[in-house]
Design a protein around this motif. Structure first.
Motif, PDB file in Angstrom:
ATOM      1  N   LEU A 134       0.811  -1.221   0.000  1.00 42.99           N
ATOM      2  CA  LEU A 134       0.000   0.000   0.000  1.00 42.99           C
ATOM      3  C   LEU A 134       0.845   1.272   0.000  1.00 42.99           C
ATOM      4  O   LEU A 134       0.341   2.358  -0.281  1.00 42.99           O
ATOM      5  CB  LEU A 134      -0.900   0.030   1.244  1.00 42.99           C
ATOM      6  N   CYS A 135       2.131   1.130   0.320  1.00 40.07           N
ATOM      7  CA  CYS A 135       2.935   2.298   0.686  1.00 40.07           C
ATOM      8  C   CYS A 135       3.569   2.997  -0.508  1.00 40.07           C
ATOM      9  O   CYS A 135       3.997   2.368  -1.479  1.00 40.07           O
ATOM     10  CB  CYS A 135       4.031   1.889   1.663  1.00 40.07           C
ATOM     11  N   ASP A 136       3.659   4.306  -0.409  1.00 42.80           N
ATOM     12  CA  ASP A 136       4.402   5.131  -1.366  1.00 42.80           C
ATOM     13  C   ASP A 136       5.750   5.560  -0.801  1.00 42.80           C
ATOM     14  O   ASP A 136       6.663   5.909  -1.551  1.00 42.80           O
ATOM     15  CB  ASP A 136       3.589   6.388  -1.703  1.00 42.80           C
ATOM     16  N   LEU A 137       5.864   5.541   0.521  1.00 42.09           N
ATOM     17  CA  LEU A 137       7.093   5.952   1.195  1.00 42.09           C
ATOM     18  C   LEU A 137       7.233   5.121   2.458  1.00 42.09           C
ATOM     19  O   LEU A 137       6.289   5.014   3.246  1.00 42.09           O
ATOM     20  CB  LEU A 137       7.041   7.448   1.544  1.00 42.09           C
ATOM     21  N   ILE A 138       8.407   4.513   2.635  1.00 40.26           N
ATOM     22  CA  ILE A 138       8.707   3.726   3.825  1.00 40.26           C
ATOM     23  C   ILE A 138       9.933   4.329   4.492  1.00 40.26           C
ATOM     24  O   ILE A 138      10.963   4.549   3.833  1.00 40.26           O
ATOM     25  CB  ILE A 138       8.956   2.242   3.483  1.00 40.26           C
ATOM     26  N   ILE A 139       9.825   4.608   5.785  1.00 46.35           N
ATOM     27  CA  ILE A 139      10.919   5.230   6.528  1.00 46.35           C
ATOM     28  C   ILE A 139      11.292   4.345   7.705  1.00 46.35           C
ATOM     29  O   ILE A 139      10.422   3.911   8.473  1.00 46.35           O
ATOM     30  CB  ILE A 139      10.521   6.627   7.053  1.00 46.35           C
ATOM     31  N   GLY A 140      12.594   4.076   7.849  1.00 46.90           N
ATOM     32  CA  GLY A 140      13.037   3.284   8.993  1.00 46.90           C
ATOM     33  C   GLY A 140      14.533   3.358   9.188  1.00 46.90           C
ATOM     34  O   GLY A 140      15.280   3.773   8.291  1.00 46.90           O
ATOM     35  N   THR A 141      14.992   2.954  10.359  1.00 47.99           N
ATOM     36  CA  THR A 141      16.416   2.790  10.609  1.00 47.99           C
ATOM     37  C   THR A 141      16.884   1.495   9.960  1.00 47.99           C
ATOM     38  O   THR A 141      16.078   0.701   9.454  1.00 47.99           O
ATOM     39  CB  THR A 141      16.691   2.725  12.118  1.00 47.99           C
ATOM     40  N   GLU A 142      18.164   1.243  10.005  1.00 46.57           N
ATOM     41  CA  GLU A 142      18.671  -0.025   9.474  1.00 46.57           C
ATOM     42  C   GLU A 142      18.013  -1.204  10.186  1.00 46.57           C
ATOM     43  O   GLU A 142      17.616  -2.187   9.546  1.00 46.57           O
ATOM     44  CB  GLU A 142      20.193  -0.095   9.629  1.00 46.57           C
ATOM     45  N   GLU A 143      17.896  -1.118  11.526  1.00 52.42           N
ATOM     46  CA  GLU A 143      17.269  -2.203  12.281  1.00 52.42           C
ATOM     47  C   GLU A 143      15.819  -2.393  11.863  1.00 52.42           C
ATOM     48  O   GLU A 143      15.337  -3.531  11.743  1.00 52.42           O
ATOM     49  CB  GLU A 143      17.340  -1.918  13.784  1.00 52.42           C
ATOM     50  N   GLU A 144      15.115  -1.300  11.635  1.00 50.19           N
ATOM     51  CA  GLU A 144      13.699  -1.392  11.275  1.00 50.19           C
ATOM     52  C   GLU A 144      13.517  -1.956   9.871  1.00 50.19           C
ATOM     53  O   GLU A 144      12.568  -2.715   9.614  1.00 50.19           O
ATOM     54  CB  GLU A 144      13.049  -0.018  11.411  1.00 50.19           C
TER      55      GLU A 144
ATOM     56  N   ALA B 218       7.527   1.315  -3.129  1.00 50.49           N
ATOM     57  CA  ALA B 218       7.671   2.586  -2.406  1.00 50.49           C
ATOM     58  C   ALA B 218       9.110   3.090  -2.415  1.00 50.49           C
ATOM     59  O   ALA B 218      10.065   2.318  -2.544  1.00 50.49           O
ATOM     60  CB  ALA B 218       7.218   2.415  -0.956  1.00 50.49           C
ATOM     61  N   VAL B 219       9.256   4.400  -2.267  1.00 47.56           N
ATOM     62  CA  VAL B 219      10.560   4.977  -1.955  1.00 47.56           C
ATOM     63  C   VAL B 219      10.917   4.517  -0.550  1.00 47.56           C
ATOM     64  O   VAL B 219      10.114   4.640   0.388  1.00 47.56           O
ATOM     65  CB  VAL B 219      10.516   6.517  -2.012  1.00 47.56           C
ATOM     66  N   ILE B 220      12.111   3.959  -0.395  1.00 48.32           N
ATOM     67  CA  ILE B 220      12.556   3.458   0.913  1.00 48.32           C
ATOM     68  C   ILE B 220      13.641   4.394   1.433  1.00 48.32           C
ATOM     69  O   ILE B 220      14.644   4.631   0.746  1.00 48.32           O
ATOM     70  CB  ILE B 220      13.098   2.022   0.812  1.00 48.32           C
ATOM     71  N   VAL B 221      13.438   4.911   2.623  1.00 46.89           N
ATOM     72  CA  VAL B 221      14.412   5.820   3.228  1.00 46.89           C
ATOM     73  C   VAL B 221      14.996   5.145   4.454  1.00 46.89           C
ATOM     74  O   VAL B 221      14.266   4.804   5.397  1.00 46.89           O
ATOM     75  CB  VAL B 221      13.768   7.159   3.630  1.00 46.89           C
ATOM     76  N   CYS B 222      16.313   4.954   4.429  1.00 43.75           N
ATOM     77  CA  CYS B 222      17.010   4.333   5.543  1.00 43.75           C
ATOM     78  C   CYS B 222      17.737   5.411   6.341  1.00 43.75           C
ATOM     79  O   CYS B 222      18.682   6.032   5.843  1.00 43.75           O
ATOM     80  CB  CYS B 222      17.998   3.279   5.042  1.00 43.75           C
ATOM     81  N   LYS B 223      17.288   5.637   7.561  1.00 40.89           N
ATOM     82  CA  LYS B 223      17.938   6.625   8.429  1.00 40.89           C
ATOM     83  C   LYS B 223      19.230   6.026   8.982  1.00 40.89           C
ATOM     84  O   LYS B 223      19.237   4.903   9.473  1.00 40.89           O
ATOM     85  CB  LYS B 223      17.007   7.012   9.578  1.00 40.89           C
ATOM     86  N   ALA B 224      20.298   6.809   8.921  1.00 38.64           N
ATOM     87  CA  ALA B 224      21.612   6.280   9.300  1.00 38.64           C
ATOM     88  C   ALA B 224      22.318   7.144  10.331  1.00 38.64           C
ATOM     89  O   ALA B 224      23.551   7.221  10.363  1.00 38.64           O
ATOM     90  CB  ALA B 224      22.480   6.121   8.054  1.00 38.64           C
ATOM     91  N   GLY B 225      21.567   7.813  11.164  1.00 37.81           N
ATOM     92  CA  GLY B 225      22.160   8.590  12.241  1.00 37.81           C
ATOM     93  C   GLY B 225      23.081   9.675  11.734  1.00 37.81           C
ATOM     94  O   GLY B 225      22.722  10.442  10.824  1.00 37.81           O
ATOM     95  N   PRO B 226      24.311   9.772  12.280  1.00 41.65           N
ATOM     96  CA  PRO B 226      25.231  10.841  11.867  1.00 41.65           C
ATOM     97  C   PRO B 226      25.577  10.815  10.381  1.00 41.65           C
ATOM     98  O   PRO B 226      25.951  11.843   9.812  1.00 41.65           O
ATOM     99  CB  PRO B 226      26.477  10.580  12.722  1.00 41.65           C
ATOM    100  N   GLU B 227      25.452   9.625   9.759  1.00 44.53           N
ATOM    101  CA  GLU B 227      25.756   9.525   8.327  1.00 44.53           C
ATOM    102  C   GLU B 227      24.686  10.187   7.458  1.00 44.53           C
ATOM    103  O   GLU B 227      24.899  10.416   6.271  1.00 44.53           O
ATOM    104  CB  GLU B 227      25.887   8.066   7.903  1.00 44.53           C
ATOM    105  N   GLY B 228      23.538  10.469   8.029  1.00 43.06           N
ATOM    106  CA  GLY B 228      22.453  11.059   7.250  1.00 43.06           C
ATOM    107  C   GLY B 228      21.415  10.021   6.892  1.00 43.06           C
ATOM    108  O   GLY B 228      20.890   9.313   7.750  1.00 43.06           O
TER     109      GLY B 228
END
Length: 659
Positions: free
Chosen positions: A226-236, A259-269
């Protein structure tokens, strides 16, 4: 009986759940779905939760934080969640309403309590955390509790991983996503994986962010198509993809979703995958270097920053930069929702050119954030000032009355304010804690602005009343008590006097900010020193140069408009977010004050007045002399206060009509 059956057996019916507000915001940009809580942050940084002695109270819960963050960044947001019909639930609702978030779909549950989270900051990487979410209000919702037409009017919906962990909230989240998708809107999935909320860890391991569990992956992955955008950390992303290896997990997610997948990486951005899932093919948006205080809430801020660009059509690199910047600002502050940046903060931070930012820029950013966090906004404020102590004690002595009666007179003054204001929040009262303590406690039941003095009367250089440590003193005051400080200061004071007073004011401002109290600074130059049209504005100029930025000024009336023109120019130049100026009375006759109102009425920075002895002096004398009973005192105080209110309103309206 299964957990789901046990839950459903005591579920409150829809009819008994109250809608807290009728929606006034059709056509929202973003509706978030999921948990709402009150976060209690340990204030002693660097210790175990066992060693915390006090806690700061903030709104929390990932989708609630994101709704506030996106609202501050210019989106029109709403929230689907639940709170208890209790004190903490009311705190959440009042905060959301003050932020401008549509709360029409936040349900008040009379059977369940609002969720709580207790957390601490042990070090930059360790955050002991306990969730109190047993049968809480936001987990009691189901598909029947949402307004489908309201959802269809939104451009996007954000669903959250925690609200996929039980059948009823899973069904509600899926229905919300399907409804918005069918109406042509976007679906955003913030994975927000907390193993403890899926029953995978001990309850004292709330900070644990990853436990690989096939049943969780299976549940989460059902919403991916269903998703157009997925946001999570590496663990998620690893839990969503069901693999320890990140690349394998990304491939699995891509197999289930375009979906566009966005992986949050802390200090790396962050790393953004709009097609392929190899790390080398991702769009890498670098992060910002900051001094980290608290990483909790950074992901919610990232989501708010990213989505606020994405829904406006910004390119993915710009969205990632906005998300990184919002997250960087939040990790440098205490708390989640209060730390969320505004658009002005985000722009200032991203355009800094160098990170970490300079101390001067950090102060500017913190001032912008504080201005946004202040509760309520005032177009006008009419205040009865009865925080006087020495003056009333001297008056009692003159009348031969027992000074122990003074607290009762202050309670009568509060009654007078209420009789005039009749629940209008643009009225207020100034009361002290020593002689006016009883009235201060009674004032808590009213919606009026409350100011409270901290200065020792007639002290020059200024000294503070109460505890030797002004910060410890103010920490005992309710947050809605505005700290009022009168300083007898002249820009031409001798240097030793000026330095002592300025050091005290800087100490006071620091105490107010650290305890989340507003500050009202009252300036009265010594009577034996010369005054002209620039004297007060020179005081303000000097204080601003030192970094002193009170929320309110309380200033003498100016004989000529030129005096107010100088004051307005200084405030506009140094602190356009200042609440404004209140005119003080100095026991001037009513007719003189009305003339002063006429001089001041055309200036935007002047919000009203805070007048005391002009109103109460003669009334107090007659009451202390037993020439006036309680009812008569209230009636006369009300009459005099009304005269000034009507005079101020009349001249202000006249200026507005002229404009």
């Amino acid at each position: 009986m299964s957990n789901t059956d046990a839950h459903n057996s005591d579920k409150t019916t829809t009819s008994s759940l109250e809608s807290s507000k009728i929606s006034k915001m059709p056509g929202l940009d973003l509706i978030t779905v999921g948990r709402s809580s009150v976060d209690l942050y340990g204030q002693q940084i660097g210790g175990r939760l066992e060693d915390m002695a006090s806690f700061a109270k903030y709104v929390g819960g990932s989708p609630t934080n994101t709704a506030i963050g996106a609202q501050r960044l210019g989106l029109r947001t709403g929230l689907i969640s639940g709170v208890g019909d209790d004190h903490m639930g009311r705190f959440i609702l009042e905060t959301l309403e003050a932020e401008g978030v549509d709360i029409s779909a936040v349900r008040r549950d009379p059977q369940r309590l609002t969720a709580l989270v207790i957390l601490g900051i042990l070090d930059k990487d360790t955050f002991p955390l306990i969730f109190y979410r047993e049968n809480c209000a936001d987990m009691a919702l189901g598909p029947e509790d949402i307004n489908l037409d309201w959802l269809r009017s939104s451009k996007a919906v954000l669903i959250n991983g925690t609200h996929l962990s039980r059948d009823n909230v899973y069904a509600m989240s899926c229905l919300a996503a399907e409804t918005v998708k069918a109406a042509g809107g976007k679906v955003i999935f913030d994975i927000d994986y907390r193993p403890v909320l899926w029953g995978l860890t001990k309850k004292d391991q709330g900070e644990n962010r990853f436990v690989l569990a096939g049943e969780v992956t299976e549940k989460l992955r059902t919403v991916a198509p269903l998703c157009d955008l997925i946001i999570g950390t590496e663990e998620e992303i690893r839990i969503l993809g069901g693999a320890e290896d990140l690349t394998e997990a990304l491939r699995n997610v891509r197999a289930a979703s375009a979906a566009v997948i966005v992986c949050k990486a802390g200090p790396e951005g962050c790393f953004i995958y709009s097609g392929a899932t190899e790390r080398g093919q991702a769009l890498h948006v670098p992060g910002f270097a900051v001094e980290v205080l608290n990483v909790l809430g950074a992901g919610d801020a990232f989501a708010a920053g990213f989505v606020s660009g994405w829904l406006r059509g910004a390119n993915l690199a710009a969205c990632g930069r906005r998300g990184n910047a919002a997250g960087a600002l939040v990790v440098s502050r205490h708390g989640c929702a209060p730390a969320m940046p505004t658009e002005a903060e985000l722009d200032l931070f991203m355009n800094a050119g160098a990170w970490p930012v300079s101390e001067a820029l950090r102060l500017m950013l913190d001032n912008l954030n504080w201005a946004q966090r202040r509760p309520r906004h005032y177009k006008a404020l009419k205040v009865l000032a009865i925080d006087h102590r020495i003056q009333l004690e001297e008056l009692a002595d003159v009348q031969g009355a027992d000074a122990a009666r003074i607290p009762r007179f202050k309670q009568l003054a509060l009654q007078a304010v209420d009789s005039v204001a009749d629940g209008d929040g643009s009225f207020g009262i100034l009361l002290d804690g020593r002689l006016g303590g009883g009235a201060l406690m009674e004032a808590a039941a009213y919606p009026y602005w409350i100011g409270r003095p901290i200065e020792l009367p007639k002290s020059r250089p200024i000294e503070f009343e109460g505890s030797p440590d002004v910060g410890m003193e103010i920490a005992t005051w309710p947050l809605n008590h505005v700290v009022k400080c009168l300083v007898s200061y002249h820009p031409d004071d001798a240097e030793p006097m000026r330095r002592l007073q300025e050091e005290q004011l800087l100490r006071l401002q620091d105490a107010c900010r650290k305890t989340d109290h507003e500050l009202l600074l009252e300036v009265i130059p010594p009577a034996d020193m010369p005054m002209d049209n620039t004297t007060i504005s020179r005081v303000l100029e000097r204080f601003y140069a030192l970094g002193i930025r009170p929320d309110w000024w309380k200033l003498e009336s100016q004989k000529e408009k030129a005096g107010w023109q100088h004051v307005q120019a200084v405030i506009d130049a140094h602190d356009p977010n200042c609440r404004g100026v209140l005119i003080l009375g100095l026991n001037a006759p009513e007719s003189e004050l009305i003339k002063a109102f006429e001089v001041a009425a055309g200036f935007d920075c002047i919000k009203g007045f805070a007048v005391g002895r002009t109103i109460f002096q003669d009334v107090a004398a007659a009451w202390l002399a037993d020439m006036l009973d309680d009812a008569g005192a209230v009636a006369e105080l009300s009459r005099r206060f009304t005269n000034l209110v009507e005079a101020w309103t009349l001249v202000r309206r006249g200026e507005e009509r002229a404009a």
